[in-house]
Design an enzyme around this catalytic site. Sequence first.
Site, mmCIF file in Angstrom:
data_model
loop_
_atom_site.group_PDB
_atom_site.id
_atom_site.type_symbol
_atom_site.label_atom_id
_atom_site.label_comp_id
_atom_site.label_asym_id
_atom_site.label_seq_id
_atom_site.Cartn_x
_atom_site.Cartn_y
_atom_site.Cartn_z
ATOM 1 N N GLY A 60 -19.016 10.321 11.951
ATOM 2 C CA GLY A 60 -18.717 10.607 13.349
ATOM 3 C C GLY A 60 -17.530 9.832 13.880
ATOM 4 O O GLY A 60 -16.757 10.337 14.702
ATOM 5 N N THR B 158 -28.940 15.271 14.866
ATOM 6 C CA THR B 158 -28.782 14.383 13.704
ATOM 7 C C THR B 158 -29.498 13.051 13.897
ATOM 8 O O THR B 158 -29.707 12.610 15.034
ATOM 9 C CB THR B 158 -27.280 14.092 13.445
ATOM 10 N N ARG C 117 -25.731 2.517 17.859
ATOM 11 C CA ARG C 117 -24.545 3.287 17.471
ATOM 12 C C ARG C 117 -24.768 4.772 17.791
ATOM 13 O O ARG C 117 -25.798 5.351 17.480
ATOM 14 C CB ARG C 117 -24.283 3.111 15.976
ATOM 15 N N VAL C 118 -23.786 5.377 18.424
ATOM 16 C CA VAL C 118 -23.838 6.814 18.693
ATOM 17 C C VAL C 118 -22.670 7.460 17.965
ATOM 18 O O VAL C 118 -21.547 6.956 18.019
ATOM 19 C CB VAL C 118 -23.749 7.091 20.212
ATOM 20 N N GLY C 119 -22.945 8.554 17.268
ATOM 21 C CA GLY C 119 -21.882 9.241 16.530
ATOM 22 C C GLY C 119 -21.243 10.342 17.357
ATOM 23 O O GLY C 119 -21.357 10.394 18.588
ATOM 24 N N ASP C 120 -20.581 11.236 16.653
ATOM 25 C CA ASP C 120 -19.872 12.341 17.313
ATOM 26 C C ASP C 120 -20.800 13.453 17.791
ATOM 27 O O ASP C 120 -20.484 14.182 18.730
ATOM 28 C CB ASP C 120 -18.875 12.959 16.326
ATOM 29 N N THR D 268 -19.678 17.881 10.999
ATOM 30 C CA THR D 268 -20.583 16.991 10.288
ATOM 31 C C THR D 268 -19.728 16.074 9.425
ATOM 32 O O THR D 268 -18.657 16.459 8.970
ATOM 33 C CB THR D 268 -21.623 17.757 9.441
ATOM 34 N N GLY D 269 -20.219 14.861 9.217
ATOM 35 C CA GLY D 269 -19.434 13.870 8.488
ATOM 36 C C GLY D 269 -19.460 12.572 9.267
ATOM 37 O O GLY D 269 -20.255 12.427 10.202
ATOM 38 N N SER E 199 -31.680 13.862 7.335
ATOM 39 C CA SER E 199 -30.504 13.786 8.222
ATOM 40 C C SER E 199 -30.760 14.269 9.636
ATOM 41 O O SER E 199 -29.945 14.025 10.529
ATOM 42 C CB SER E 199 -29.370 14.662 7.670
ATOM 43 N N THR F 81 -25.507 16.361 9.510
ATOM 44 C CA THR F 81 -25.877 16.847 10.850
ATOM 45 C C THR F 81 -26.124 18.338 10.775
ATOM 46 O O THR F 81 -25.434 19.031 10.022
ATOM 47 C CB THR F 81 -24.701 16.613 11.831
HETATM 48 N N1 ASP Z 1 -21.744 13.127 12.272
HETATM 49 C C1 ASP Z 1 -22.967 12.384 12.074
HETATM 50 C C2 ASP Z 1 -22.813 11.009 12.670
HETATM 51 O O1 ASP Z 1 -21.783 10.400 12.490
HETATM 52 C C3 ASP Z 1 -23.388 12.278 10.654
HETATM 53 C C4 ASP Z 1 -23.058 13.450 9.758
HETATM 54 O O2 ASP Z 1 -22.942 14.566 10.190
HETATM 55 O O3 ASP Z 1 -22.875 13.260 8.544
HETATM 56 O O4 ASP Z 1 -23.735 10.532 13.269
#
Ligand code: ASP
Length: 351
Positions: free
Chosen positions: A254, A218, A228-231, A251-252, A93, A200
């Site tokens: 995004g 992450t 793609r860019v997450g949070d 985390t999760g 991850s 993350t």
């Molecule tokens: N938050 C991260 C993302 O969406 C992934 C994660 O933390 O599970 O890129």
Amino acid sequence: MPTTSRLASSRREFLRQTATAAVAAPALFHAVSAETATGILSGPQKGPVVISTWPFGKPSNEQTLKTLREGGSGLDAVEQGIRLTESDLSNPSVGLGGIPNSEGIVQLDACIMTGPGHRAGSVAAVIGYQHPISIARKVMETTKHVMLVGEGAMRFAQEHGFEKGPEVTDGQREAWKKWRSEQPKPTVGGARPPAPNHDTLALLLLAPDGNLYGGCSTSGWGYKLPGRVGDSPIIGSGLYVDNEVGAAGATGIGENVMRYCASFLIVELMRQGRHPQEACIEVIQRIARQDPKGFDLSINFIAIDRQGRYGAAGTGTGFQYAVAASDFSRVEQSVGLTSAPIGPVGGNRPK
Ligand code: ASP
């Protein structure tokens, strides 16, 4: 006020607020029991306190404290803590051992933030570099910008001589090939459903001098679309640090965090007096109230305040996070929130 009665009074206040919220939004959700949801609220901790997401945050927390003991700054400590996990190629991850994007290439996101001076640096969609957290710090310290992405971020990393590494590990390449062979033909734009694999490392530090620092790193949502860019690298979404109040990280999925500026929101609730854990819970409840998916969002938060109180909450059964201070280092289980929506959200104004 003695700690126990302060906690009891804080708890009473939380229950009061939750009851008020339940009255304001009847019929949309099964009640979430605040009694179960609140758990035990941590009291103030002495000295440095570091909190991070997932059990793999534990060695990073310990590295953070070690860096401080060896004379490093709060920012050094956060960076070194996160670098440790980024270096672990067995971690799927974080860092170059992460799950690749839908084209089989690992694409990394990271950010760092310092309470003093309220500065931040961030990189996204970086390929082939081992330590995005260090590139993010360099962006913060040597440019007038906060965020660099993709090609520009990689050119910047190259100019500054950052360590390169594999675009994907052998193990992840094999897993990706298998995943790809099982997928339906890509639609226009190459879209295939991303895999449900993602985590993350978000890490928050209250340094011995009372200043706050944080970082996030992450490989993002496994098999995501390229670009793609997450949070995680978005300041205020995956991470937020405010030296007057506290810090929060996520985390999760995004997409379910960044639409709500969730880390910023947690810090703002702490500013209004919430314990960090209450703030995490309240933000999940608020998001679930608005989101058509209710609590089925896979989002998790950690938070710490200036007093060294910390907390965490997640949807479903919650998640594990790591905490360390001068005299302990351990993994804890967060509060989990589950309650399905029982009616439509929104709709017409009653006539
Ligand atoms: N938050 C991260 C993302 O969406 C992934 C994660 O933390 O599970 O890129």
